[in-house]
Design a protein around this motif. Structure first.
Motif, PDB file in Angstrom:
ATOM      1  N   VAL A 173      -4.420 -49.481 -81.950  1.00 46.28           N
ATOM      2  CA  VAL A 173      -5.616 -50.182 -83.369  1.00 46.28           C
ATOM      3  C   VAL A 173      -4.856 -51.192 -83.939  1.00 46.28           C
ATOM      4  N   GLU A 174      -5.462 -52.177 -84.333  1.00 42.28           N
ATOM      5  CA  GLU A 174      -4.833 -53.710 -84.127  1.00 42.28           C
ATOM      6  C   GLU A 174      -4.178 -53.078 -86.173  1.00 42.28           C
ATOM      7  N   ASP A 175      -3.549 -53.951 -86.613  1.00 44.60           N
ATOM      8  CA  ASP A 175      -2.044 -53.941 -87.149  1.00 44.60           C
ATOM      9  C   ASP A 175      -2.214 -54.304 -88.342  1.00 44.60           C
ATOM     10  N   GLU A 179      -1.352 -50.895 -90.613  1.00 45.66           N
ATOM     11  CA  GLU A 179      -0.189 -50.727 -92.185  1.00 45.66           C
ATOM     12  C   GLU A 179      -0.724 -49.715 -92.679  1.00 45.66           C
ATOM     13  N   GLY A 180      -2.227 -49.742 -93.159  1.00 49.78           N
ATOM     14  CA  GLY A 180      -3.016 -49.179 -93.893  1.00 49.78           C
ATOM     15  C   GLY A 180      -2.950 -47.927 -93.687  1.00 49.78           C
ATOM     16  N   PHE A 185      -1.591 -43.542 -96.372  1.00 53.47           N
ATOM     17  CA  PHE A 185      -1.424 -42.120 -96.124  1.00 53.47           C
ATOM     18  C   PHE A 185       0.047 -41.579 -95.591  1.00 53.47           C
ATOM     19  N   ALA A 186       0.790 -42.477 -95.517  1.00 56.60           N
ATOM     20  CA  ALA A 186       2.220 -42.288 -95.427  1.00 56.60           C
ATOM     21  C   ALA A 186       2.334 -41.859 -93.353  1.00 56.60           C
ATOM     22  N   ALA A 187       1.256 -42.562 -92.969  1.00 55.47           N
ATOM     23  CA  ALA A 187       1.252 -41.693 -91.842  1.00 55.47           C
ATOM     24  C   ALA A 187       2.423 -41.994 -91.129  1.00 55.47           C
ATOM     25  N   THR A 188       2.751 -41.618 -90.011  1.00 53.73           N
ATOM     26  CA  THR A 188       3.991 -41.186 -89.207  1.00 53.73           C
ATOM     27  C   THR A 188       3.448 -41.067 -87.627  1.00 53.73           C
ATOM     28  N   ASP A 189       4.299 -42.265 -86.684  1.00 58.07           N
ATOM     29  CA  ASP A 189       3.770 -41.561 -85.119  1.00 58.07           C
ATOM     30  C   ASP A 189       4.264 -40.432 -84.859  1.00 58.07           C
ATOM     31  N   CYS A 190       3.368 -39.849 -84.115  1.00 56.81           N
ATOM     32  CA  CYS A 190       3.092 -38.900 -83.608  1.00 56.81           C
ATOM     33  C   CYS A 190       3.899 -38.528 -81.756  1.00 56.81           C
TER      34      CYS A 190
END
Length: 462
Positions: A173-175, A179-180, A185-190
């Motif tokens: 995905v692009e930056d 960032e969104g 959504f407080a997403a973290t790298d899995c």
């Protein structure tokens, strides 16, 4: 254009072969759904050239490739839905909470990931065309709106409720999107141990050569969004049940014989017995519940102590058929089939790898049912083995997960089984069972459930 189309066809055939022969974790419904989508894509490609010779080629095989790639990973199990919407009937609350689509929300995979129920959303789009806030010119509402709808549906569901939603972008995905995802959504790298490459083969019809197809996922971006306010969080619910945990005491001698067959002792010794001797059992159980526990069903306990599994097959095979039919009556064929199964695949050896290094738990319902069955039908050696086995297991209170108990109780979804499997679900422990009828019934509801199948064994009066 023609070369691109032929490559897409070869990919379709390769993915089709992979689904048919290499995805053993799929139930028949999921497999048929995937095969129908793949064959539909192949049919479209076969018609495309004659009907639309000058139109740009738009294919979906890349998306299906990515879905199959995820399904092949060893951390994935309990797959219950593939490439289908979560039906409105599985969601509660206001219709507004599940977005504009009254049919529910589309999810690519409903499964268990490292012991947790999750939903996967898969994208194979070019990162340039993944819009965060949408694009009015192409009527795209944007990824943010889609995620909001999915999370609302996840929070509204009970039986299919995931602990998290995992987004798999096979091309990255692009930056602005990244960032969104983090900010909104407080997403973290899995961090998953996913392989970065996928290989497939496509054999030409003449059979003269084989084309090797390779797909790289090195650029893939995988992020996890936790679903908040989940009542079934294992660490919270499990704490409420710890006060009822029964800590067994080990009294049997390590040199004790169990019907002149030592594989039983070897089998029990493979289990992690440290929890039994832990002075602070509660925290130890919570720590191990994430990945290191096995929940035993009654069928599994019977199989482990059965005379069939413990050196009794030679005696049974040497007994006249008339005597066996008199003893086992209508169960004669069932018992003989188990004897032959044991000859080919000794169950202690088969399950040894499953329980090795794991702590064993049973719920109160299983404990009482097992004791009653052994008392009524077990022989002296089977009773001795049952006593010894129970001393190496931890009895936890009947504490089925909310999502399991949300399923309607029916003949196929009996309350007792919901309690047994649901307790394992709460502890994030796979349930070892021969009760595949119940597992299939749960799968048909769309719920992902962590289970391990074993072949049945009967008590023989040994």
């Amino acid at each position: 254009m023609e070369a691109k189309m032929e490559e897409a066809k070869r990919k379709c055939r390769s993915v089709e072969e992979s689904v048919e022969n290499n995805l053993k974790i799929l139930n028949s419904s999921c497999k048929q759904t995937l095969l129908r989508l793949i064959r539909s894509e192949l049919s479209f490609l076969s018609r495309f050239q004659s009907h639309n010779p000058s139109s740009p080629l738009s294919v979906n095989i890349g998306h299906l490739e990515a879905v199959v790639h995820i399904l092949k990973q060893p951390c994935i199990s309990g797959v219950s839905r593939v490439c289908k919407p979560i039906p409105q009937s599985s969601l509660i609350g206001n219709r507004e909470k599940v977005g504009d689509n009254l049919k529910g929300v589309y999810v690519d995979i409903v499964c268990t990931f490292n012991g947790d129920p999750v939903w996967f959303i898969v994208s194979d789009r070019n990162p340039k065309y993944i819009y965060w806030h949408g694009n009015a010119s192409c009527r795209n509402k944007g990824l943010k709106t889609r995620i909001e709808n999915v999370l609302d549906a996840a929070r509204s569901s009970i039986s299919l409720r995931p602990t998290s939603v995992i987004l798999f972008f096979s091309n990255g995905v692009e930056d602005d999107v990244s960032e969104g995802l983090r900010n909104d959504f407080a997403a973290t790298d899995c961090h998953m141990d996913f392989s970065s490459f996928e290989f497939g083969f496509s054999e030409e019809l003449e059979g003269e050569w084989v084309d090797i197809l390779a797909r790289s996922y090195e650029r893939a971006s995988v992020v996890e969004i936790k679903v908040e306010h989940l009542e079934s969080s294992s660490s919270l619910c499990a704490k409420e049940t710890l006060h009822g945990v029964t800590k067994p005491g080990i009294s049997a001698s390590r040199e004790e014989k169990f019907g002149n067959y030592e594989s039983f002792h070897s089998f029990v010794s493979l289990m992690d017995l440290s929890l039994i001797n832990d002075k602070n059992l509660g925290p130890a159980l919570l720590e191990n519940s994430l990945s290191n526990l096995i929940n035993f069903d009654t069928t599994a306990l019977i199989a482990i102590v059965s005379g069939i599994s413990n050196g009794g097959i030679e005696k049974l095979l040497a007994t006249p058929e008339s005597e066996l039919r008199s003893r086992f009556k209508s169960n004669y064929d069932f018992v003989i089939a188990q004897v032959m199964s044991e000859v080919q695949n000794p169950i202690h050896m088969e399950l040894g790898g499953v329980v090795s290094g794991k702590g064993g738990i049973i719920c109160e319902t299983v404990c009482s049912e097992f004791k009653e069955l052994v008392s009524m039908c077990g022989g002296p050696n089977e009773k001795l083995r049952a006593k010894h086995l129970l001393e190496h297991l931890i009895v936890v209170p009947d504490s089925p997960s909310t999502r399991m108990m949300s399923l309607a109780t029916t003949r196929k979804l009996a309350l007792k089984n919901k309690v047994v499997f649901g307790t394992g679900d709460l502890w994030h422990a796979p349930t070892l069972s021969a009760n595949m009828a119940f597992v299939r019934a749960v799968s048909q509801t769309g719920m992902s459930l962590l289970t391990i199948e074993h072949r049945p064994r009967a008590l023989t009066g040994d």
